[in-house]
Design a protein around this motif. Structure first.
Motif, short mmCIF file in Angstrom:
data_model
loop_
_atom_site.label_atom_id
_atom_site.label_comp_id
_atom_site.label_asym_id
_atom_site.label_seq_id
_atom_site.Cartn_x
_atom_site.Cartn_y
_atom_site.Cartn_z
N LEU A 171 -36.16 -60.63 11.00
CA LEU A 171 -37.61 -60.55 11.11
C LEU A 171 -38.10 -61.64 12.06
O LEU A 171 -37.77 -62.82 11.88
CB LEU A 171 -38.26 -60.72 9.74
CG LEU A 171 -37.89 -59.68 8.69
CD1 LEU A 171 -38.54 -60.01 7.36
CD2 LEU A 171 -38.28 -58.28 9.15
N SER A 172 -38.90 -61.26 13.04
CA SER A 172 -39.41 -62.23 14.00
C SER A 172 -40.55 -63.02 13.39
O SER A 172 -41.15 -62.64 12.38
CB SER A 172 -39.90 -61.50 15.26
OG SER A 172 -41.07 -60.75 14.96
N ALA A 214 -31.70 -68.77 10.39
CA ALA A 214 -32.44 -68.63 11.63
C ALA A 214 -31.53 -68.03 12.69
O ALA A 214 -30.40 -68.50 12.88
CB ALA A 214 -32.97 -69.98 12.10
N VAL A 215 -31.99 -66.98 13.34
CA VAL A 215 -31.24 -66.35 14.43
C VAL A 215 -31.92 -66.74 15.73
O VAL A 215 -33.07 -66.36 15.97
CB VAL A 215 -31.21 -64.82 14.26
CG1 VAL A 215 -30.41 -64.18 15.39
CG2 VAL A 215 -30.65 -64.43 12.90
N ARG A 216 -31.23 -67.54 16.53
CA ARG A 216 -31.85 -68.13 17.73
C ARG A 216 -32.50 -67.06 18.61
O ARG A 216 -31.87 -66.07 18.98
CB ARG A 216 -30.80 -68.88 18.54
CG ARG A 216 -31.37 -69.61 19.75
CD ARG A 216 -30.29 -70.37 20.49
NE ARG A 216 -29.72 -71.44 19.66
CZ ARG A 216 -30.24 -72.65 19.55
NH1 ARG A 216 -31.36 -72.94 20.22
NH2 ARG A 216 -29.67 -73.57 18.82
N GLY A 217 -33.77 -67.28 18.90
CA GLY A 217 -34.50 -66.39 19.79
C GLY A 217 -34.90 -65.07 19.17
O GLY A 217 -35.50 -64.22 19.85
N ALA A 218 -34.60 -64.87 17.88
CA ALA A 218 -34.89 -63.57 17.25
C ALA A 218 -35.77 -63.70 16.02
O ALA A 218 -36.72 -62.95 15.85
CB ALA A 218 -33.58 -62.85 16.90
N GLY A 219 -35.43 -64.64 15.12
CA GLY A 219 -36.22 -64.76 13.90
C GLY A 219 -35.39 -65.22 12.73
O GLY A 219 -34.52 -66.11 12.88
N TYR A 220 -35.61 -64.62 11.56
CA TYR A 220 -34.95 -65.03 10.33
C TYR A 220 -34.40 -63.84 9.58
O TYR A 220 -34.94 -62.73 9.68
CB TYR A 220 -35.93 -65.78 9.42
CG TYR A 220 -36.59 -66.97 10.05
CD1 TYR A 220 -35.97 -68.22 10.04
CD2 TYR A 220 -37.84 -66.87 10.64
CE1 TYR A 220 -36.59 -69.32 10.61
CE2 TYR A 220 -38.47 -67.96 11.21
CZ TYR A 220 -37.83 -69.19 11.20
OH TYR A 220 -38.42 -70.28 11.76
N GLU A 221 -33.33 -64.08 8.82
CA GLU A 221 -32.82 -63.04 7.92
C GLU A 221 -32.19 -63.68 6.70
O GLU A 221 -31.78 -64.85 6.72
CB GLU A 221 -31.80 -62.14 8.63
CG GLU A 221 -30.47 -62.83 8.96
CD GLU A 221 -29.43 -61.83 9.44
OE1 GLU A 221 -29.46 -60.66 9.02
OE2 GLU A 221 -28.57 -62.24 10.26
N LEU A 222 -32.12 -62.92 5.60
CA LEU A 222 -31.46 -63.36 4.38
C LEU A 222 -29.98 -63.01 4.47
O LEU A 222 -29.62 -61.89 4.84
CB LEU A 222 -32.08 -62.70 3.14
CG LEU A 222 -33.40 -63.23 2.64
CD1 LEU A 222 -33.80 -62.46 1.39
CD2 LEU A 222 -33.35 -64.72 2.34
#
Length: 223
Positions: A171-172, A214-222
C-alpha cells in the motif's frame, strides 16, 4: 468467485472481463450505472469493479446508493489518472479501494484478490493474520501466541485495519493517506509515517511475529 464489472467503455470492459476470466473469476458486465446498481443489490456477487464515469448513475452514486441499501459487497473503484477528488469521493461513498487508470494487469488482479478476501468471514469478528488479531469494534490488538493485547487509537486501528484487509499487498503512502485522512496534503503523508511508527510499536508491544515492512519507493505491507 463471482465478480461484477461496471464499465461503460466496451473495449476496456471486454479486456478486463477476459483478464479476470483467465484468472478463474466468473464475471458479469454492465455498461450503465443504474443497471449496475440493480445488479449489486441482487446480492449474488463476491466483489464489484466499478468505473467512476458511467451513464445513468456515476460510479460514486452507485457506491453510495448500494451502501445506503445495506449492501456490504466489497467495491474496487476505477479512477482516472491524477483525479484525486474521484478517489476521495469514491472512498467516502463506500468504495473499499481504488485503482488509477492506466494500470498494470498485475495490479488490478492483486486488487481483485484483496477485494474478494474482504468478503470472507472474519474469525470471531476479528481481522487476523498469523498470530495477530484486530478487533475493530473495541480498537484492540491481540497476539494469540503471547496472549498480550493493547488498546489502539482510532487512527492506529484504521491503519492496521487497512493493512490487514490488504494482506500481502503493498500500500502506497497516497493510498493510506486518502483512506485514513481523506485528502492529499503533504502533512498527511508525514502523518502516515508517524502512524506506521505507532502501529509498529504496538505490534512489538504485543509480541507479534507480524511486521510492517517498508518497500522502498512503493509503500508498506504486512509480513
Amino acid at each position: 468467485m463471482k465478480l461484477l464489472l461496471i464499465e461503460d467503455e466496451p473495449r476496456m470492459a471486454e479486456a478486463l472481463r477476459e483478464l479476470l476470466r483467465q484468472e478463474g473469476y466468473d464475471v458479469d458486465c454492465f455498461f450503465r450505472g443504474d443497471e449496475g446498481l440493480t445488479a449489486i443489490c441482487s446480492g449474488q456477487y463476491d466483489g464489484v469493479i466499478l468505473d467512476v464515469m458511467l451513464p445513468g448513475l456515476s460510479g460514486v452514486e452507485v457506491a453510495a446508493r448500494s451502501r445506503q441499501r445495506g449492501v456490504r459487497t466489497p467495491i474496487l473503484m476505477l479512477t482516472a489518472k491524477g483525479e484525486l477528488e474521484d478517489k476521495v469521493l469514491g472512498l467516502d461513498a463506500g468504495a473499499d479501494d481504488y485503482v488509477t487508470k492506466p494500470f498494470q494487469p498485475r495490479e488490478l488482479l492483486a486488487r481483485a484478490r484483496a477485494l474478494c478476501r474482504r468478503g470472507m468471514p472474519l474469525v470471531d469478528d476479528r481481522l487476523c493474520m498469523g498470530d495477530l488479531a484486530l478487533d475493530v469494534k473495541s480498537l484492540t490488538l491481540y497476539c494469540t501466541a503471547t496472549g498480550q493485547s493493547v488498546h489502539l487509537s482510532e487512527k492506529e486501528c484504521r491503519v492496521l485495519e487497512y493493512l490487514l484487509t490488504n494482506q500481502k499487498q503493498i500500500l502506497s503512502k497516497e493510498q493510506l493517506a486518502v483512506k485514513i485522512w481523506g485528502y492529499e496534503d503533504e502533512a498527511e503523508y508525514n502523518k502516515v509515517e508517524v502512524y506506521i511508527s505507532f502501529a509498529r510499536k504496538k505490534l512489538a508491544f504485543v509480541g507479534s511475529q507480524v511486521e510492517i515492512k517498508a518497500v522502498r519507493g512503493a509503500g508498506y505491507e504486512l509480513r
